[in-house]
Design an enzyme around this catalytic site. Sequence first.
Site, mmCIF file in Angstrom:
data_model
loop_
_atom_site.group_PDB
_atom_site.id
_atom_site.type_symbol
_atom_site.label_atom_id
_atom_site.label_comp_id
_atom_site.label_asym_id
_atom_site.label_seq_id
_atom_site.Cartn_x
_atom_site.Cartn_y
_atom_site.Cartn_z
ATOM 1 N N ASP A 29 0.860 -1.184 0.000
ATOM 2 C CA ASP A 29 0.000 0.000 0.000
ATOM 3 C C ASP A 29 0.894 1.231 0.000
ATOM 4 O O ASP A 29 2.015 1.198 0.514
ATOM 5 C CB ASP A 29 -0.904 0.013 1.236
ATOM 6 C CG ASP A 29 -1.964 -1.073 1.213
ATOM 7 O OD1 ASP A 29 -2.479 -1.366 0.117
ATOM 8 O OD2 ASP A 29 -2.286 -1.608 2.277
ATOM 9 N N ASP A 73 -7.064 -1.079 -4.679
ATOM 10 C CA ASP A 73 -8.143 -0.673 -3.772
ATOM 11 C C ASP A 73 -8.990 0.438 -4.394
ATOM 12 O O ASP A 73 -10.223 0.414 -4.318
ATOM 13 C CB ASP A 73 -7.569 -0.173 -2.442
ATOM 14 C CG ASP A 73 -6.736 -1.216 -1.721
ATOM 15 O OD1 ASP A 73 -7.030 -2.420 -1.859
ATOM 16 O OD2 ASP A 73 -5.794 -0.812 -1.014
#
Length: 163
Positions: A111, A126
């Site tokens: 991330d 995402d």
Amino acid sequence: MLFYFVALLVTLVDQGTKIAVRMYMEVGDVMRLGNSGMQLQHYENSGMAGSMFQGNARLFGVIAVLFIAGMLYYRSKGEIRGFWMQAGAGFMVGGALGNAIDRFIYARVTDFLVFPSGRGILNLADVAINIGVVMIIIGMLIRAFQSYRAKRLRNALPKAERS
């Protein structure tokens, strides 16, 4: 064809950005993007959204594969049709596949996107899943309005012409 194109493009862009982050940023590094409040921060998540259930990356990878299989099944049955539904499903499948690849290869997801709201660290997979959900909702609303309008038109016809 749109479904597969979007899914492949999302997967490739997601994986490319994650490779770049892993190559050029150490875990924990932060890079501000101008005055936007947006920043990049390298984080490795072995759980799911919000860092819940750490250490279960492969389990969530299996769930992602099951989700993708379900989407392919519904698409093959003709349940996912029209621009908004096809593109939305492509975004969702591409995002799920991008994160599943990380989960199976690295046992964690890379991330790196921190938005000004400061509510979590995301990646492009995402974001794509969220875009896909919005597009599916738009597609469902369009389909519902079209059905409603067709029903109103049928009911406006004299009884003899309705059949």
